[in-house]
Design an enzyme around this catalytic site. Structure first.
Site, PDB file in Angstrom:
ATOM      1  N   ASP A 179      -6.037 -17.860  59.519  1.00 44.12           N
ATOM      2  CA  ASP A 179      -5.926 -17.719  60.684  1.00 44.12           C
ATOM      3  C   ASP A 179      -5.043 -18.944  61.017  1.00 44.12           C
ATOM      4  OD1 ASP A 179      -5.613 -16.946  63.443  1.00 44.12           O
ATOM      5  OD2 ASP A 179      -7.865 -17.271  63.958  1.00 44.12           O
TER       6      ASP A 179
ATOM      7  N   GLY B 221       0.410 -18.876  63.880  1.00 44.81           N
ATOM      8  CA  GLY B 221       1.133 -18.832  64.914  1.00 44.81           C
ATOM      9  C   GLY B 221       0.890 -19.996  65.781  1.00 44.81           C
TER      10      GLY B 221
ATOM     11  N   HIS C 254       4.072 -18.006  59.609  1.00 45.17           N
ATOM     12  CA  HIS C 254       3.391 -17.026  58.592  1.00 45.17           C
ATOM     13  C   HIS C 254       4.264 -17.403  57.297  1.00 45.17           C
ATOM     14  CE1 HIS C 254       1.523 -14.645  61.412  1.00 45.17           C
ATOM     15  NE2 HIS C 254       2.511 -14.272  62.256  1.00 45.17           N
TER      16      HIS C 254
ATOM     17  N   ASP D 279      -5.446  -3.879  63.769  1.00 45.03           N
ATOM     18  CA  ASP D 279      -5.041  -4.088  65.124  1.00 45.03           C
ATOM     19  C   ASP D 279      -3.650  -4.988  65.281  1.00 45.03           C
ATOM     20  OD1 ASP D 279      -7.115  -2.739  66.321  1.00 45.03           O
ATOM     21  OD2 ASP D 279      -8.640  -4.537  65.586  1.00 45.03           O
TER      22      ASP D 279
ATOM     23  N   LEU E 238      -8.318 -13.745  37.713  1.00 42.67           N
ATOM     24  CA  LEU E 238      -8.463 -13.795  39.284  1.00 42.67           C
ATOM     25  C   LEU E 238      -8.085 -12.367  39.767  1.00 42.67           C
ATOM     26  CD1 LEU E 238      -9.297 -15.235  41.962  1.00 42.67           C
ATOM     27  CD2 LEU E 238      -6.864 -15.686  42.220  1.00 42.67           C
TER      28      LEU E 238
ATOM     29  N   SER F 209     -13.627 -10.213  63.164  1.00 46.69           N
ATOM     30  CA  SER F 209     -12.380  -9.343  63.308  1.00 46.69           C
ATOM     31  C   SER F 209     -11.952  -8.113  62.487  1.00 46.69           C
ATOM     32  CB  SER F 209     -11.074 -10.321  63.269  1.00 46.69           C
ATOM     33  OG  SER F 209     -11.242 -11.422  64.200  1.00 46.69           O
TER      34      SER F 209
HETATM   35  C1  FPP Z   1      -3.236 -14.859  61.500  1.00 50.96           C
HETATM   36  O1  FPP Z   1      -2.580 -16.011  62.504  1.00 50.96           O
HETATM   37  C2  FPP Z   1      -2.313 -14.599  60.503  1.00 50.96           C
HETATM   38  C3  FPP Z   1      -1.769 -13.230  60.202  1.00 50.96           C
HETATM   39  C4  FPP Z   1      -2.120 -12.412  61.357  1.00 50.96           C
HETATM   40  C5  FPP Z   1      -1.049 -13.103  59.137  1.00 50.96           C
HETATM   41  C6  FPP Z   1      -1.454 -13.561  57.902  1.00 50.96           C
HETATM   42  C7  FPP Z   1      -0.544 -13.547  56.985  1.00 50.96           C
HETATM   43  C8  FPP Z   1      -0.199 -14.326  56.120  1.00 50.96           C
HETATM   44  C9  FPP Z   1      -0.683 -15.924  55.841  1.00 50.96           C
HETATM   45  C10 FPP Z   1       0.910 -14.100  55.162  1.00 50.96           C
HETATM   46  C11 FPP Z   1       0.250 -13.417  53.949  1.00 50.96           C
HETATM   47  C12 FPP Z   1       1.369 -13.101  52.990  1.00 50.96           C
HETATM   48  C13 FPP Z   1       1.281 -12.427  51.740  1.00 50.96           C
HETATM   49  C14 FPP Z   1       2.394 -12.104  50.861  1.00 50.96           C
HETATM   50  C15 FPP Z   1      -0.075 -11.661  51.379  1.00 50.96           C
HETATM   51  P1  FPP Z   1      -2.047 -15.829  63.818  1.00 50.96           P
HETATM   52  O2  FPP Z   1      -0.624 -15.511  63.629  1.00 50.96           O
HETATM   53  O3  FPP Z   1      -3.025 -14.940  64.642  1.00 50.96           O
HETATM   54  O4  FPP Z   1      -2.378 -17.303  64.451  1.00 50.96           O
HETATM   55  P2  FPP Z   1      -2.806 -17.662  65.794  1.00 50.96           P
HETATM   56  O5  FPP Z   1      -3.851 -17.280  66.138  1.00 50.96           O
HETATM   57  O6  FPP Z   1      -2.545 -19.031  65.711  1.00 50.96           O
HETATM   58  O7  FPP Z   1      -1.645 -16.964  66.944  1.00 50.96           O
END
Ligand code: FPP
Length: 230
Positions: free
Chosen positions: A18, A21, A35, A65, A129, A183
């Site tokens: 998390d 963003g 991301h 979601d 892994l 979540s």
């Molecule tokens: C939550 O942060 C993150 C996500 C919804 C996406 C997570 C995805 C990645 C880290 C990329 C993974 C990639 C691969 C190849 C598996 P958020 O966007 O909700 O952050 P915020 O709460 O600060 O807005």
């Protein structure tokens, strides 16, 4: 104690990645840059995991979601998944990393599903892994699906239920970015997980944070409802 909790040779860490963003917006960057940096943090984590004796790593990349996010962000995430697979499958195979994907596939683009199938086949023999990536994943939906499977038979045991789930019991669950909730991630599998919540935003997560979380985990006493061993 249910015997499915005793698997001394495995160490399953699950991560809710998390804060991508927030990482980006605090720098005046588009969310997708967060991301993108999140993928790098994931790569570092995969690299570091075996040195902490982690045998299984499950990461929450896209929840069911998350479809409710703007199309542009959903599209960007999907293309990050494709790019990752294009770039990393050979590397995973060479390094003994087995890749599996958990979650629904029927709402993903056909090309992505084909890449997922190829990645799973290509890395199936990996023993260093086992990386499970949750995409279009909802634990409640996964549990419903498992319940539908076992409904046909007479075995309504925990073991049968667990066998119908795509992920083993979680030992350590890490969530970054200061949030403290599940979540809809691995609800059954986390019944006796140890939770570690970190303030670090996922793109800044590195080896030292993983080390710290594993140390916190090791300092805990896991009793599974019993009394500590004498
Ligand atoms: C939550 O942060 C993150 C996500 C919804 C996406 C997570 C995805 C990645 C880290 C990329 C993974 C990639 C691969 C190849 C598996 P958020 O966007 O909700 O952050 P915020 O709460 O600060 O807005």
């Amino acid at each position: 104690m249910s015997k499915d909790f005793i698997k001394p040779s495995s160490f399953h860490v699950a991560i809710i990645m998390d804060g991508n963003g927030r990482w980006a917006t605090s720098r005046g960057l588009p969310r997708i840059d967060g991301h993108r940096r999140g993928v790098k943090a994931l790569e570092k984590t995969i690299e570091a995991a075996p040195s902490f004796e982690i045998s299984d790593l499950t990461v929450y990349a896209f929840s069911s979601d998350n479809w409710r996010r703007p199309d542009v962000e959903v599209g960007a995430l999907m293309s990050l998944f494709r790019q990752y697979l294009e770039r990393e499958v050979e590397e995973c195979a060479a390094k003994g990393v087995r890749l599996s994907f958990i979650g629904r596939r029927d709402r993903l683009a056909k090309a992505l599903v084909q890449m997922i199938q190829h990645a799973e086949a290509k890395t199936a023999s990996g023993r260093k892994l086992h990386l499970r990536v949750a995409i279009d994943y909802s634990s409640r939906d996964t549990l419903l699906q498992a319940a539908r499977k076992i409904a046909d038979g007479s075995d309504w045991s925990r073991e049968r239920m667990a066998a119908c789930l795509p992920s083993p019991n979680v030992d350590l669950l890490i969530r970054t970015a200061g949030e403290q909730r599940l979540s809809d991630f691995l609800l059954w599998e986390s019944a006796y997980a140890e939770f570690v919540f970190l303030d670090v935003l996922w793109p800044d997560f590195g080896r030292a944070d993983l080390h710290n979380a594993v140390d916190v985990y090791k300092a805990r006493t896991r009793k599974f409802g019993a009394l500590p061993a004498a």
